[in-house]
Enzyme design. Sequence first.
Site, PDB file in Angstrom:
ATOM      1  N   GLU A  40      17.379  18.401 -56.122  1.00 54.94           N
ATOM      2  CA  GLU A  40      17.402  19.585 -55.111  1.00 54.94           C
ATOM      3  C   GLU A  40      18.031  19.249 -53.572  1.00 54.94           C
ATOM      4  OE1 GLU A  40      14.192  23.214 -54.261  1.00 54.94           O
ATOM      5  OE2 GLU A  40      13.473  21.363 -54.112  1.00 54.94           O
ATOM      6  N   ASN A  69      14.082  19.917 -42.816  1.00 51.53           N
ATOM      7  CA  ASN A  69      14.822  19.059 -42.409  1.00 51.53           C
ATOM      8  C   ASN A  69      14.262  17.863 -41.412  1.00 51.53           C
ATOM      9  OD1 ASN A  69      16.835  20.787 -43.595  1.00 51.53           O
ATOM     10  ND2 ASN A  69      18.534  20.850 -41.906  1.00 51.53           N
ATOM     11  N   SER A 118       4.720  25.344 -52.827  1.00 54.03           N
ATOM     12  CA  SER A 118       3.906  25.516 -51.560  1.00 54.03           C
ATOM     13  C   SER A 118       2.720  26.223 -51.815  1.00 54.03           C
ATOM     14  CB  SER A 118       4.895  26.088 -50.609  1.00 54.03           C
ATOM     15  OG  SER A 118       5.899  25.414 -50.337  1.00 54.03           O
TER      16      SER A 118
END
Lengths: 309, 376
Positions: free
Chosen positions: B243, B357, B128
């Site tokens: 992952e 999510n 990130s």
Amino acid sequence: MKFVLNAEQRMFGATLRELLSGAGVPDVLRGGDWRPLWSALADAGVFAVAVPEKYDGAGVLPVELVTALHELGRHAVPGPVVETVAAAVLLDRDPLADAWLPRVASGDAVVSVARPYALDADRADLVLAADGTDLRAAAPGRELTSLDPARRLFEVVPGEVLARGVDTGPAFDLATLACAAQQLGVGRGLLERTVAYAGTREQFGRPIGAFQAVKHHLASVLTGLEFARPLVYGAALAHGTPDFARDVSAAKAACARASYAAARVALQVHGAIGYTEEFDGSFSIRKARALYNAWGSPSEHRARVLAAL
Amino acid sequence: MDLEFSAAEQAFRQEVRTWLQEHVPAEPLESLETATGFAQHREWERRLGAAGLSVVSWPVEHGGRGATPLEWLVFEEEYYAAGAPGRVSQNGINLLAPTLFAHGTPDQLARVLPPMAAGDVIWAQAWSEPDAGSDLAALRANATRVDGGWRLSGQKTWSSRAAFADRGFGLFRSDPESTRHRGLTYVMFALDAPGVTVRPIGRLDGRPAFAELFLDEVFVPDDDVIGAPGDGWRVAMSTAGNERGLTLRSPGRFTAAADRLVAAWRAHGDPSDAALRDRVADAWIAARAYRLKGFETVSRTDDVGAEASVNKIFWSELDIALHETALDLLGPDGELAGDWLEGYVFALAGPIYAGTNEIQRDIVAERVLGLPRGNR
């Protein structure tokens, strides 16, 4: 370990799927006679997998049984299918077995079970009611009105004692597992129907399935169903072990929730059409609610899981 | 269809169980998100490595046990049931190593894997950036071609374990003319290299579980580029499913926590509190579902693909529900420092990292359910 269906089991499910896709189930649900469909399902082996081989069944095969019930749920098949599974276990004793089980396996006999109400009691060839450890024949009493029009429920009037010293646990556990598989199928059928609708119904110039709010609802439904399924098959494999009752309850609680969530999202994504009785999917939407507490509420099953740990 | 373990799998389970019984520290280690705890966890990784148990799923030629996916699930069940310490080496073992198996050179495998397996080099991920979170392809930290290698400049953030780790891996824009997924390069670099500044970030409980990385002309030799320069997105995504799927959070972790939750309910639960009882049962049922789903996944012969995203949604929500239930069970003690609270704080990050999510639900809707792509 091979925790996936084998080729024969997959074929069994595919055969039923094909049969039911062409069976005009919505017409049957709107007032047709389900006995011809019952016979076709019996010919495909649906009831044989709940009956021992010596009574012309295929042996009690829980994995095949839940595979079948999943397909029946997916197509919202009416009739006392789960009850007949319970009856197949209840009737597996002398002298009832000789008289009834070959007929159950062949589809010749439809048997309902009061729990507390009996599904299709007026059309069944036999209605069973457990009275403590007595197993009684029962007559249909007052007809009740379920939210699910395919669930024609009756109060029953218990009659003659057919057997004494009956432990209903194994029969009701297997039926509860069958109901869980049916719920899973109801949810899966609703998800498939709703995904198809969201891909074609357009608003604001694009399919509503392109909107994240709709996508996320449907992804959550899939997640619930995907993680309820292994509980159902895991419980089927635990049949005959001390963990069976616990695993059945775990499956039932999860399937009730996943199936009902699928129904709520199906209704929401279809919008007003989903709220009408003319919509074929409304049979499944209503069934998901009706089955939520059938064969034990999620809370009862959760309590049973914890008690078994 | 069956759920049976073979004799070899049962023997492996027994071997792991016996070793753990003899070696898991009696006193819990300090949180691995502290300097002392990190050092303790590194020492634990060294013991695991010396016993040949740190990387059981790796191929034998790379120092692993060549454990099948099912044996790995068995290992994880035993590991967490034994209350063994969290795996501080996880980023390297489960993310970087599979990338190297797929794309690394023999020299890279020989240099990187043994110290990783031994616990001597702990890896942090550097994906990130301040303006590239869910939209990772918007990343801007760059790699500039120089003689014999590359110079990295820019900023990375939310770099888990980086406060105390030794080395990092991540994606850098190596073609300044490129946009989005093209022109990126997958690079490994030392966190103590000249030009690297690590600024630890305190998570919700104040512990420096992650860090910002400031890179200023950090030299990286060609040997530390994985795959072809410019091909980094494909290299990284080839193991992204690892992952999101089983490897990041194995079922054994949740079944062990659910068993502890049920024990806590037995010890402290109010039997008249049916609502809490239901949540305890639901957590146990969901952990069992995840365990069985894992057995289904390793039984499949087809590629799980985007379905890994369904897994990630499920375990991250399960982890929070499980720990919330435990905190509610503890009542006034639920807010006090302890294992459940540390687990809760850890769980809260689950729906955010490894792709939020919301991103996972987009992936599930489009690639599993086949819904039309839309504007994000």
